[in-house]
Design a protein around this motif. Structure first.
Motif, PDB file in Angstrom:
ATOM      1  N   ILE A 199       0.862  -1.243   0.005  1.00  0.00           N
ATOM      2  CA  ILE A 199      -0.079   0.075  -0.108  1.00  0.00           C
ATOM      3  C   ILE A 199       0.891   0.926  -0.115  1.00  0.00           C
ATOM      4  O   ILE A 199       0.336   2.371  -0.298  1.00  0.00           O
ATOM      5  CB  ILE A 199      -1.140   0.015   1.126  1.00  0.00           C
ATOM      6  CG1 ILE A 199      -0.190  -0.114   2.463  1.00  0.00           C
ATOM      7  CG2 ILE A 199      -1.977  -1.181   1.129  1.00  0.00           C
ATOM      8  CD1 ILE A 199      -1.144   0.123   3.633  1.00  0.00           C
ATOM      9  N   ARG A 200       2.078   1.022   0.212  1.00  0.00           N
ATOM     10  CA  ARG A 200       2.958   2.110   0.177  1.00  0.00           C
ATOM     11  C   ARG A 200       3.555   2.295  -1.307  1.00  0.00           C
ATOM     12  O   ARG A 200       4.046   1.501  -1.697  1.00  0.00           O
ATOM     13  CB  ARG A 200       4.152   2.104   1.132  1.00  0.00           C
ATOM     14  CG  ARG A 200       3.632   2.028   2.646  1.00  0.00           C
ATOM     15  CD  ARG A 200       4.604   2.149   3.551  1.00  0.00           C
ATOM     16  NE  ARG A 200       4.240   1.938   5.198  1.00  0.00           N
ATOM     17  CZ  ARG A 200       4.967   1.929   6.062  1.00  0.00           C
ATOM     18  NH1 ARG A 200       6.383   1.895   5.960  1.00  0.00           N
ATOM     19  NH2 ARG A 200       4.623   1.804   7.282  1.00  0.00           N
ATOM     20  N   ARG A 201       3.653   3.438  -1.625  1.00  0.00           N
ATOM     21  CA  ARG A 201       4.381   3.626  -2.995  1.00  0.00           C
ATOM     22  C   ARG A 201       5.684   3.668  -2.819  1.00  0.00           C
ATOM     23  O   ARG A 201       6.225   4.751  -2.373  1.00  0.00           O
ATOM     24  CB  ARG A 201       3.897   5.037  -3.609  1.00  0.00           C
ATOM     25  CG  ARG A 201       2.346   5.100  -4.125  1.00  0.00           C
ATOM     26  CD  ARG A 201       2.542   4.277  -5.462  1.00  0.00           C
ATOM     27  NE  ARG A 201       1.280   4.063  -6.198  1.00  0.00           N
ATOM     28  CZ  ARG A 201       1.095   3.384  -7.254  1.00  0.00           C
ATOM     29  NH1 ARG A 201       2.044   2.913  -8.007  1.00  0.00           N
ATOM     30  NH2 ARG A 201      -0.151   3.458  -7.823  1.00  0.00           N
ATOM     31  N   ARG A 202       6.398   2.705  -3.230  1.00  0.00           N
ATOM     32  CA  ARG A 202       7.936   2.521  -3.188  1.00  0.00           C
ATOM     33  C   ARG A 202       8.478   1.551  -4.159  1.00  0.00           C
ATOM     34  O   ARG A 202       7.468   1.025  -4.700  1.00  0.00           O
ATOM     35  CB  ARG A 202       8.362   2.133  -1.843  1.00  0.00           C
ATOM     36  CG  ARG A 202       8.044   0.686  -1.299  1.00  0.00           C
ATOM     37  CD  ARG A 202       8.530   0.397  -0.085  1.00  0.00           C
ATOM     38  NE  ARG A 202       8.005   0.986   1.114  1.00  0.00           N
ATOM     39  CZ  ARG A 202       8.366   0.877   2.412  1.00  0.00           C
ATOM     40  NH1 ARG A 202       9.304  -0.230   2.598  1.00  0.00           N
ATOM     41  NH2 ARG A 202       7.646   1.217   3.285  1.00  0.00           N
ATOM     42  N   HIS A 203       9.804   1.588  -4.306  1.00  0.00           N
ATOM     43  CA  HIS A 203      10.242   0.739  -5.127  1.00  0.00           C
ATOM     44  C   HIS A 203      11.141  -0.245  -4.419  1.00  0.00           C
ATOM     45  O   HIS A 203      11.773   0.119  -3.543  1.00  0.00           O
ATOM     46  CB  HIS A 203      11.354   1.346  -6.240  1.00  0.00           C
ATOM     47  CG  HIS A 203      10.431   2.572  -6.938  1.00  0.00           C
ATOM     48  ND1 HIS A 203      10.399   3.783  -6.664  1.00  0.00           N
ATOM     49  CD2 HIS A 203      10.395   2.160  -8.434  1.00  0.00           C
ATOM     50  CE1 HIS A 203       9.739   4.369  -7.842  1.00  0.00           C
ATOM     51  NE2 HIS A 203       9.491   3.584  -8.546  1.00  0.00           N
ATOM     52  N   VAL A 204      11.008  -1.756  -5.153  1.00  0.00           N
ATOM     53  CA  VAL A 204      11.665  -2.877  -4.440  1.00  0.00           C
ATOM     54  C   VAL A 204      12.734  -3.192  -5.489  1.00  0.00           C
ATOM     55  O   VAL A 204      12.449  -3.452  -6.617  1.00  0.00           O
ATOM     56  CB  VAL A 204      10.675  -3.957  -3.935  1.00  0.00           C
ATOM     57  CG1 VAL A 204      11.381  -5.242  -3.517  1.00  0.00           C
ATOM     58  CG2 VAL A 204       9.534  -3.259  -3.042  1.00  0.00           C
ATOM     59  N   GLU A 205      13.901  -3.497  -5.108  1.00  0.00           N
ATOM     60  CA  GLU A 205      14.816  -4.098  -5.697  1.00  0.00           C
ATOM     61  C   GLU A 205      14.947  -5.654  -5.828  1.00  0.00           C
ATOM     62  O   GLU A 205      14.923  -6.301  -4.747  1.00  0.00           O
ATOM     63  CB  GLU A 205      16.285  -3.729  -5.309  1.00  0.00           C
ATOM     64  CG  GLU A 205      16.563  -2.191  -5.350  1.00  0.00           C
ATOM     65  CD  GLU A 205      16.990  -1.852  -7.085  1.00  0.00           C
ATOM     66  OE1 GLU A 205      17.180  -2.667  -7.720  1.00  0.00           O
ATOM     67  OE2 GLU A 205      16.608  -0.518  -7.085  1.00  0.00           O
ATOM     68  N   TRP A 206      14.730  -6.152  -6.872  1.00  0.00           N
ATOM     69  CA  TRP A 206      14.643  -7.752  -6.981  1.00  0.00           C
ATOM     70  C   TRP A 206      15.500  -8.149  -8.213  1.00  0.00           C
ATOM     71  O   TRP A 206      14.899  -8.051  -9.359  1.00  0.00           O
ATOM     72  CB  TRP A 206      12.898  -8.012  -7.093  1.00  0.00           C
ATOM     73  CG  TRP A 206      12.817  -9.668  -7.099  1.00  0.00           C
ATOM     74  CD1 TRP A 206      12.962 -10.496  -6.005  1.00  0.00           C
ATOM     75  CD2 TRP A 206      12.390 -10.379  -8.111  1.00  0.00           C
ATOM     76  NE1 TRP A 206      12.547 -11.710  -6.373  1.00  0.00           N
ATOM     77  CE2 TRP A 206      12.294 -12.038  -7.546  1.00  0.00           C
ATOM     78  CE3 TRP A 206      12.222 -10.147  -9.450  1.00  0.00           C
ATOM     79  CZ2 TRP A 206      12.028 -12.857  -8.291  1.00  0.00           C
ATOM     80  CZ3 TRP A 206      11.713 -11.286 -10.197  1.00  0.00           C
ATOM     81  CH2 TRP A 206      11.541 -12.516  -9.687  1.00  0.00           C
ATOM     82  N   ARG A 207      16.487  -9.010  -7.939  1.00  0.00           N
ATOM     83  CA  ARG A 207      17.338  -9.638  -8.980  1.00  0.00           C
ATOM     84  C   ARG A 207      17.851  -8.583  -9.945  1.00  0.00           C
ATOM     85  O   ARG A 207      17.808  -8.755 -11.076  1.00  0.00           O
ATOM     86  CB  ARG A 207      16.601 -10.616  -9.898  1.00  0.00           C
ATOM     87  CG  ARG A 207      16.260 -11.863  -9.151  1.00  0.00           C
ATOM     88  CD  ARG A 207      15.639 -12.843 -10.082  1.00  0.00           C
ATOM     89  NE  ARG A 207      15.337 -14.128  -9.240  1.00  0.00           N
ATOM     90  CZ  ARG A 207      14.860 -15.465  -9.701  1.00  0.00           C
ATOM     91  NH1 ARG A 207      14.661 -15.253 -11.102  1.00  0.00           N
ATOM     92  NH2 ARG A 207      14.770 -16.372  -9.099  1.00  0.00           N
ATOM     93  N   GLY A 208      18.368  -7.601  -9.199  1.00  0.00           N
ATOM     94  CA  GLY A 208      18.703  -6.448  -9.943  1.00  0.00           C
ATOM     95  C   GLY A 208      17.760  -5.575 -10.749  1.00  0.00           C
ATOM     96  O   GLY A 208      18.182  -4.867 -11.460  1.00  0.00           O
ATOM     97  N   ARG A 209      16.511  -5.871 -10.547  1.00  0.00           N
ATOM     98  CA  ARG A 209      15.603  -4.980 -11.110  1.00  0.00           C
ATOM     99  C   ARG A 209      14.874  -4.083 -10.273  1.00  0.00           C
ATOM    100  O   ARG A 209      14.555  -4.687  -9.083  1.00  0.00           O
ATOM    101  CB  ARG A 209      14.617  -5.662 -12.062  1.00  0.00           C
ATOM    102  CG  ARG A 209      15.392  -6.576 -13.334  1.00  0.00           C
ATOM    103  CD  ARG A 209      14.239  -7.266 -14.026  1.00  0.00           C
ATOM    104  NE  ARG A 209      15.131  -7.941 -15.235  1.00  0.00           N
ATOM    105  CZ  ARG A 209      14.498  -8.448 -16.053  1.00  0.00           C
ATOM    106  NH1 ARG A 209      13.036  -9.036 -16.147  1.00  0.00           N
ATOM    107  NH2 ARG A 209      15.255  -9.210 -17.056  1.00  0.00           N
TER     108      ARG A 209
END
Length: 323
Positions: A199-209
């Motif tokens: 629900i929070r507008r944020r970016h998540v790093e996953w496998r370099g993406r």
């Protein structure tokens, strides 16, 4: 003059390839184990069942139940199309409601019947969304988003049912109900964590993406809409079964557990694996009645939509793309 040979692959690349192969091998082993277990259960339960008795039970299925099953199947696929639109909203693409409905319907039906949802459903989306201007990256994101959305809804239904129907579900692993309770609690806690994160507008790093979380609107819908879809699909089978020892809410919980096991096996449509799980969890039902209801359900929920989706996919594929 000879060309210089290519440099040897980096150790990290080798590890990545090895881990990927091990994962595929593990998935194949799990699928074979589930299929083998289902085959053993079906052989044990159905060895004394005659085809004539099953067909007789099939003919005695109530017309009202068949009609309700068809209506619930239609409602279930409408819910599927809703979270196809959620995927389109997530990638911020402009696609007409008609195109997303046809594409989503074909993708879901193919993945239901053929298995390997990301491959079969993704291929259908690639063919039908490509002419609409979606990039390959957007199409992959839509496929991943919708597959993950189904998993979230299944986790919600299964997590709740593992408290209400723990004894029946525990028969699948021949363990105590406390194991089922622990698994249900883990699923619900995982959903709560995902909800708070999403629900929070944020970016998540996953496998370099870098991936963007769905946000305060899409995240709750990701959990609620597929749960409604799963409930409708389970009720489409429930109305075909006579004299059930449990109510519709409890049955939907058993249904999603059996469906999840069928998906984990990667067998097309979970054929055999789904039936075996239901037999173990519903030993009170007469085998002939259970098998006849599942046969009707396969025809209504799987094969009927498959014929329609094949026709729609062929018609949409031959249309000229817009410039």
């Amino acid at each position: 003059m000879t060309e210089p040979s290519a440099p040897p692959p980096a150790p990290r690349d080798r590890r990545t390839v090895l881990l990927r192969r091990l994962r595929y091998a593990a998935e194949a082993a799990v699928g074979l184990a589930l299929l083998g277990g289902a085959g053993w259960v079906l052989h044990r339960e159905f060895s004394k069942v005659s085809l004539a008795d099953v067909l007789a039970e099939f003919e005695r299925l109530p017309q009202v139940g068949l009609l309700l099953s068809v209506l619930l199947t239609i409602a279930s696929y409408i819910a599927l199309l809703v979270y196809e639109r959620l995927g389109i909203a997530y990638v911020r693409a402009k696609v007409s409601l008609l195109r997303s409905s046809v594409t989503g319907f074909c993708a879901y039906v193919f993945s239901h019947n053929l298995g390997f949802a990301l491959i079969t459903g993704g291929s259908a989306r690639l063919r039908l969304y490509g002419p609409a201007g979606l990039s390959v990256g957007q199409i992959v994101l839509v496929s991943t988003f919708t597959a993950w959305t189904f998993c979230l809804g299944a986790a919600l239904v299964a997590g709740v049912s593992m408290f209400g129907e723990a004894d029946r579900i525990a028969r699948l692993v021949a363990g105590p109900p406390i194991v089922t309770h622990a698994a249900g609690a883990a699923l619900l806690l995982g959903l709560l964590a995902y909800l708070l994160l999403g629900i929070r507008r944020r970016h998540v790093e996953w496998r370099g993406r870098r991936l963007e979380t769905p946000g305060p609107v899409l995240t709750p819908l990701q959990i609620v809409v597929p749960a409604i879809d799963i409930a409708l699909a389970g009720l489409a089978l429930y109305v075909l079964l006579p004299n059930l020892p449990i109510g519709p809410v409890g049955f939907v919980g058993l249904y999603v557990v059996a469906t999840s096991i069928g998906l984990a096996s990667h067998v097309p449509g979970g054929l055999g694996v789904f039936e075996g799980a239901m037999v173990l969890m519903l030993p009170e039902l007469p085998t002939e009645s259970l098998l006849a209801a599942m046969l009707a359900y396969r025809l209504i929920y799987y094969l009927g939509p498959l014929a329609l989706a094949t026709t729609l996919f062929a018609a949409a594929s031959f249309r000229k793309p817009r410039r």
